[in-house]
Design an enzyme around this catalytic site. Structure first.
Site, PDB file in Angstrom:
ATOM      1  CB  SER A 126     -12.074  12.103  40.897  1.00 60.08           C
ATOM      2  OG  SER A 126     -11.166  11.665  39.910  1.00 60.08           O
ATOM      3  CE1 TYR A 154      -6.499  14.620  35.996  1.00 60.79           C
ATOM      4  CE2 TYR A 154      -7.920  12.737  36.398  1.00 60.79           C
ATOM      5  CZ  TYR A 154      -6.909  13.577  36.800  1.00 60.79           C
ATOM      6  OH  TYR A 154      -6.293  13.370  38.012  1.00 60.79           O
ATOM      7  CB  THR A 180      -6.708  18.253  36.722  1.00 57.45           C
ATOM      8  OG1 THR A 180      -7.557  18.407  37.860  1.00 57.45           O
ATOM      9  CG2 THR A 180      -5.324  17.829  37.174  1.00 57.45           C
ATOM     10  CE  LYS A 289      -6.307  19.050  42.053  1.00 59.40           C
ATOM     11  NZ  LYS A 289      -5.251  18.131  41.574  1.00 59.40           N
ATOM     12  CG  HIS A 313      -1.983  15.006  40.688  1.00 60.59           C
ATOM     13  ND1 HIS A 313      -2.883  15.640  39.876  1.00 60.59           N
ATOM     14  CD2 HIS A 313      -2.456  13.738  40.841  1.00 60.59           C
ATOM     15  CE1 HIS A 313      -3.843  14.799  39.526  1.00 60.59           C
ATOM     16  NE2 HIS A 313      -3.613  13.642  40.118  1.00 60.59           N
TER      17      HIS A 313
END
Length: 415
Positions: A126, A154, A180, A289, A313
């Site tokens: 992540s 991100y 994402t 994503k 999510h």
């Protein structure tokens, strides 16, 4: 063979009077994990957006699809190995990217990554991990050289940081980048709000930023809007040790980093142009994503992404969004085999993985269940992976699948 090997090991231990330390039954696992977690950790791990209708819809979608098993196929349990992006995976399964894993265990991402590497399952790191991506890569290499890992990104409002993250992922041997796009700002999460708990404000889940040269170089740059006044309070005093560790002994620097993260994390203006820019910025395979609409999947392929990733999510962003499994067939049709389709959200068991594969996913992400296992550390994540992989293999064999290539909607009565 996963299924018989795992089953036999558990039953043989049972003969000696020993039951599994990590519960096998998914609801028992969740209950046991809740008992081990703090209220704040549990709210963050298990919570969803709003009334959590999307969380429920994800689970309900898997209940609605039913197998139509075929008998007497004369085939042994199928191999679970697949090839994606030129590499062999032990199974069409991966650990989905989940942030702030230190809430579940102090070793967080390191423990989960090692468990994934030991099983030959890819790990998606992540953007909000608790350890730097280089340290996670090193942990995986220590278990299995060449272990498959992806970096989930991100997109910050500061492209210098985005570029720096990409360079670091490339240098650390990550197989691809998972951009994402459904979290351009945080969803409305009542469980966290009721506790007034956002881990990032305590410096948790910021390891990528606190070790990034581009982010740290910008700490003295002015930010828009007035600086928030920080007053000592019981909550802040409790957070000081975490902030101290995050800043490596420099509390003022940690506070500046937290403020800069808060100011640059949300990016509601994120558009297809930023996707194009990321695509041009890195040679690594790019996976998009957070897609649920066939039109978005079509456009992603046109922009040159290497895979699309169906996900809501885990129900954490939009209350009332379509279940990811229900969105999967339309995305698969829109993509038309041009790139692989990944999927997560609502996956709890090996049978769930089999259903997603039958509907066209090439690989399926496991989320909350592995975090529940992480409350027992690396051993817990490994146990959950064993359970899911064993059930996946057994389910495929019992519905008459001899090879993964035989999977299709017909197994769910959708000829």
């Amino acid at each position: 063979m996963w299924g018989r090997k795992v089953q036999q090991a558990i039953y043989l231990e049972g003969l000696l009077g020993r039951r599994p330390k990590v519960p096998v039954y998914p609801e028992a696992l969740e209950r046991a994990a809740r008992r081990r977690a703090s209220p704040e950790a549990w709210a963050y791990i298990a919570g969803g957006a709003g009334l959590e209708r999307t969380v429920a819809a994800n689970l309900e979608a898997f209940r609605r699809y039913a197998f139509r098993p075929r008998m007497l196929r004369g085939a042994p349990p199928p191999s679970l190995e697949v090839e994606l992006f030129g590499r062999r995976w032990a199974a069409p399964l991966f650990l989905a990217p989940i942030g702030v894993l230190e809430l579940a265990h102090r070793k967080g991402d390191l423990a989960a990554a090692r468990a994934a590497a030991q099983k030959g399952v890819p790990f998606m790191v992540s953007n909000q991990s608790s350890y730097p991506l280089e340290a996670i890569a090193e942990a995986m290499e220590g278990v299995r050289p060449g272990a498959i890992r992806f970096f989930q990104l991100y997109h910050s409002t500061d492209f210098r940081v985005v570029r720096s993250f990409l360079r670091r992922a490339e240098a650390a041997g990550y197989m691809g980048v998972v951009l994402t796009v459904d979290t351009v700002q945080l969803g409305w999460r009542p469980r966290d709000l009721d506790l007034g708990h956002l881990p990032f404000l305590k410096g948790q889940g910021l390891a990528q930023y606190l070790t990034d040269p581009a982010f740290l170089a910008a700490l003295e740059e002015p930010l828009e809007g007035p600086a928030p006044k920080v007053r000592l309070s019981p909550a802040l005093l409790r957070a000081l040790p975490t902030l101290w560790r995050a800043g490596k002994g420099n509390l003022a620097r940690a506070l500046k980093a937290v403020r800069r993260f808060v100011a640059t994390y949300s990016f509601p203006e994120l558009s297809w142009e930023e996707v194009r820019r990321v695509r041009e910025e890195t040679p690594l395979p790019l996976i998009l994503k957070g897609l649920l609409h066939p039109g978005d999947a079509e456009r992603a392929v046109e922009l040159g992404v290497d895979a699309v990733y169906v996900s809501n999510h885990g129900g954490r962003q939009v209350d009332g969004a379509v279940a990811a499994l229900d969105a999967l067939p339309g995305v698969v049709r829109a993509v038309g085999g041009r790139v692989p389709v990944f999927m997560d959200s609502g996956v709890r068991t090996g049978a769930d993985v089999a259903k997603a594969l039958a509907l066209g996913a090439k690989a399926v992400g496991l989320g909350r269940p592995y975090v529940y296992g992480l409350l027992w550390g690396e051993e817990g994540v490994g146990a959950v992976l064993d359970y899911v992989l064993a059930e996946l293999e057994l389910t495929l064999a019992l519905v008459g699948v001899g090879r993964l290539e035989e999977l299709g909607p017909h197994l769910l009565g959708l000829d």
